[in-house]
Motif scaffolding. Structure first.
Motif, PDB file in Angstrom:
ATOM      1  N   VAL A  51       0.827  -1.195   0.000  1.00 50.53           N
ATOM      2  CA  VAL A  51       0.000   0.000   0.000  1.00 50.53           C
ATOM      3  C   VAL A  51       0.870   1.256   0.000  1.00 50.53           C
ATOM      4  O   VAL A  51       0.504   2.274  -0.594  1.00 50.53           O
ATOM      5  N   ARG A  52       2.025   1.190   0.636  1.00 53.27           N
ATOM      6  CA  ARG A  52       2.908   2.368   0.687  1.00 53.27           C
ATOM      7  C   ARG A  52       3.358   2.771  -0.718  1.00 53.27           C
ATOM      8  O   ARG A  52       3.591   3.957  -0.986  1.00 53.27           O
ATOM      9  N   ASP A  53       3.490   1.801  -1.643  1.00 50.66           N
ATOM     10  CA  ASP A  53       3.874   2.130  -3.019  1.00 50.66           C
ATOM     11  C   ASP A  53       2.761   2.904  -3.715  1.00 50.66           C
ATOM     12  O   ASP A  53       3.010   3.859  -4.467  1.00 50.66           O
ATOM     13  N   ILE A  54       1.522   2.485  -3.470  1.00 47.44           N
ATOM     14  CA  ILE A  54       0.369   3.177  -4.057  1.00 47.44           C
ATOM     15  C   ILE A  54       0.262   4.584  -3.484  1.00 47.44           C
ATOM     16  O   ILE A  54       0.047   5.559  -4.204  1.00 47.44           O
ATOM     17  N   ALA A  55       0.426   4.678  -2.170  1.00 52.75           N
ATOM     18  CA  ALA A  55       0.347   5.979  -1.508  1.00 52.75           C
ATOM     19  C   ALA A  55       1.427   6.926  -2.030  1.00 52.75           C
ATOM     20  O   ALA A  55       1.163   8.112  -2.283  1.00 52.75           O
ATOM     21  N   ALA A  56       2.640   6.404  -2.213  1.00 52.94           N
ATOM     22  CA  ALA A  56       3.734   7.243  -2.703  1.00 52.94           C
ATOM     23  C   ALA A  56       3.437   7.748  -4.112  1.00 52.94           C
ATOM     24  O   ALA A  56       3.685   8.916  -4.429  1.00 52.94           O
ATOM     25  N   ARG A  57       2.900   6.887  -4.954  1.00 48.24           N
ATOM     26  CA  ARG A  57       2.594   7.306  -6.327  1.00 48.24           C
ATOM     27  C   ARG A  57       1.491   8.351  -6.344  1.00 48.24           C
ATOM     28  O   ARG A  57       1.501   9.272  -7.170  1.00 48.24           O
ATOM     29  N   ALA A  58       0.535   8.215  -5.421  1.00 49.63           N
ATOM     30  CA  ALA A  58      -0.574   9.171  -5.360  1.00 49.63           C
ATOM     31  C   ALA A  58      -0.203  10.437  -4.607  1.00 49.63           C
ATOM     32  O   ALA A  58      -0.954  11.426  -4.647  1.00 49.63           O
ATOM     33  N   GLY A  59       0.929  10.424  -3.902  1.00 50.17           N
ATOM     34  CA  GLY A  59       1.348  11.599  -3.150  1.00 50.17           C
ATOM     35  C   GLY A  59       0.563  11.805  -1.868  1.00 50.17           C
ATOM     36  O   GLY A  59       0.338  12.939  -1.443  1.00 50.17           O
ATOM     37  N   VAL A  60       0.141  10.685  -1.238  1.00 48.30           N
ATOM     38  CA  VAL A  60      -0.622  10.765   0.015  1.00 48.30           C
ATOM     39  C   VAL A  60      -0.008   9.800   1.021  1.00 48.30           C
ATOM     40  O   VAL A  60       0.888   9.014   0.705  1.00 48.30           O
ATOM     41  N   GLY A  61      -0.507   9.848   2.249  1.00 51.67           N
ATOM     42  CA  GLY A  61      -0.084   8.900   3.266  1.00 51.67           C
ATOM     43  C   GLY A  61      -0.872   7.610   3.158  1.00 51.67           C
ATOM     44  O   GLY A  61      -1.958   7.568   2.583  1.00 51.67           O
ATOM     45  N   THR A  62      -0.342   6.540   3.739  1.00 47.67           N
ATOM     46  CA  THR A  62      -1.047   5.259   3.685  1.00 47.67           C
ATOM     47  C   THR A  62      -2.392   5.331   4.402  1.00 47.67           C
ATOM     48  O   THR A  62      -3.343   4.639   4.035  1.00 47.67           O
ATOM     49  N   TYR A  66      -6.225   3.756   3.400  1.00 45.34           N
ATOM     50  CA  TYR A  66      -7.069   2.913   4.247  1.00 45.34           C
ATOM     51  C   TYR A  66      -8.379   3.598   4.628  1.00 45.34           C
ATOM     52  O   TYR A  66      -9.384   2.920   4.863  1.00 45.34           O
ATOM     53  N   ARG A  67      -8.366   4.909   4.668  1.00 48.29           N
ATOM     54  CA  ARG A  67      -9.607   5.624   4.993  1.00 48.29           C
ATOM     55  C   ARG A  67     -10.633   5.448   3.881  1.00 48.29           C
ATOM     56  O   ARG A  67     -11.827   5.286   4.142  1.00 48.29           O
ATOM     57  N   HIS A  68     -10.166   5.446   2.644  1.00 48.36           N
ATOM     58  CA  HIS A  68     -11.074   5.253   1.515  1.00 48.36           C
ATOM     59  C   HIS A  68     -11.364   3.769   1.261  1.00 48.36           C
ATOM     60  O   HIS A  68     -12.482   3.404   0.890  1.00 48.36           O
ATOM     61  N   PHE A  69     -10.339   2.929   1.458  1.00 47.58           N
ATOM     62  CA  PHE A  69     -10.459   1.505   1.132  1.00 47.58           C
ATOM     63  C   PHE A  69      -9.904   0.687   2.300  1.00 47.58           C
ATOM     64  O   PHE A  69      -8.705   0.390   2.351  1.00 47.58           O
ATOM     65  N   PRO A  70     -10.761   0.319   3.240  1.00 49.54           N
ATOM     66  CA  PRO A  70     -10.301  -0.354   4.470  1.00 49.54           C
ATOM     67  C   PRO A  70      -9.573  -1.673   4.219  1.00 49.54           C
ATOM     68  O   PRO A  70      -8.699  -2.052   4.995  1.00 49.54           O
ATOM     69  N   THR A  71      -9.942  -2.388   3.152  1.00 53.91           N
ATOM     70  CA  THR A  71      -9.277  -3.665   2.861  1.00 53.91           C
ATOM     71  C   THR A  71      -8.718  -3.645   1.437  1.00 53.91           C
ATOM     72  O   THR A  71      -9.132  -2.836   0.601  1.00 53.91           O
ATOM     73  N   ARG A  72      -7.792  -4.563   1.167  1.00 50.78           N
ATOM     74  CA  ARG A  72      -7.240  -4.658  -0.189  1.00 50.78           C
ATOM     75  C   ARG A  72      -8.332  -5.041  -1.186  1.00 50.78           C
ATOM     76  O   ARG A  72      -8.338  -4.571  -2.331  1.00 50.78           O
ATOM     77  N   ALA A  73      -9.256  -5.881  -0.758  1.00 42.49           N
ATOM     78  CA  ALA A  73     -10.361  -6.259  -1.643  1.00 42.49           C
ATOM     79  C   ALA A  73     -11.171  -5.032  -2.046  1.00 42.49           C
ATOM     80  O   ALA A  73     -11.575  -4.889  -3.205  1.00 42.49           O
ATOM     81  N   ASP A  74     -11.413  -4.133  -1.105  1.00 44.02           N
ATOM     82  CA  ASP A  74     -12.139  -2.894  -1.413  1.00 44.02           C
ATOM     83  C   ASP A  74     -11.406  -2.095  -2.484  1.00 44.02           C
ATOM     84  O   ASP A  74     -12.024  -1.540  -3.405  1.00 44.02           O
TER      85      ASP A  74
END
Length: 204
Positions: A51-62, A66-74
């Motif tokens: 998730v940290r890789d996704i957060a880094a690409r989006a320029g946000v914190g992890t 998780y606030r938007h998508f509590p699980t990986r399935a979400d």
């Protein structure tokens, strides 16, 4: 003459509504940014990417992820639906802007191939027992088959392609051509898809 309190109350409601709309628009754009970032990371690293890789690409914190998508399935489901919607909305836009319906069809099929490539790694996940994945295939067909049918119909009406092409069959064929393309550098699925679309053309 209107009551001052009445006027004041109406103005306050309107102001609150106007403030809420930009906030909702900002939230929607932020969420779309997260989904685009997740899709890009899934292409290069698979759906199990940190998730940290996704957060880094989006320029946000992890925490934002998780606030938007509590699980990986979400997150996976949201990415899938986001890309289906983008592909669906592209069809009418391409018909309106491309020089011919056949050109619009070719451009849309390229986007569809990109979608299939971005789905890399999703296949195994979609076979899981998670209830959230059950309706995704039906959603995919419900949204994209009519768009493909619209493009085929427009190209056929313009006399550019044969009129007996079926949208579901075409999409299924394109999907089959894309299978295994990522594991064989000598296999160019996109070139074969282009040949398939060219083969729909009526001979002059």
């Amino acid at each position: 003459m209107n009551d001052g309190n009445g006027n004041g109350g109406g103005g306050g409601d309107g102001g609150a509504g106007q403030a809420a709309r930009p906030r909702r628009a900002d939230a929607r754009r932020n969420k779309e940014t997260l989904l685009d970032a997740a899709a890009a990371v899934f292409v290069t690293s698979g759906v199990e990417a940190p998730v940290r890789d996704i957060a880094a690409r989006a320029g946000v914190g992890t925490g934002t992820i998780y606030r938007h998508f509590p699980t990986r399935a979400d997150l996976i489901i949201a990415v899938y639906r986001h890309q289906v919607e983008a592909c669906a909305e592209a069809g009418p836009a391409l018909l309106a802007t491309c020089p011919t319906p056949h050109a619009a069809l070719g451009r849309w099929i390229n986007l569809f191939v990109d979608f299939l490539v971005t789905k890399h790694g999703l296949a195994a996940v979609l076979q899981s027992d998670d209830a959230g994945f059950d309706a995704l295939h039906a959603y995919f067909l419900d949204r994209l088959v009519p768009v493909c049918a619209q493009l085929l119909g427009a190209a056929a009406a313009a006399g550019e392609i044969r009129s007996d092409a079926d949208a579901y069959e075409l999409m299924r064929g394109v999907g089959n051509l894309c299978i295994g393309a990522d594991s064989d550098p000598r296999y160019d699925a996109r070139r074969l898809v282009e040949l398939l679309i060219a083969g729909l053309r009526l001979t002059r």
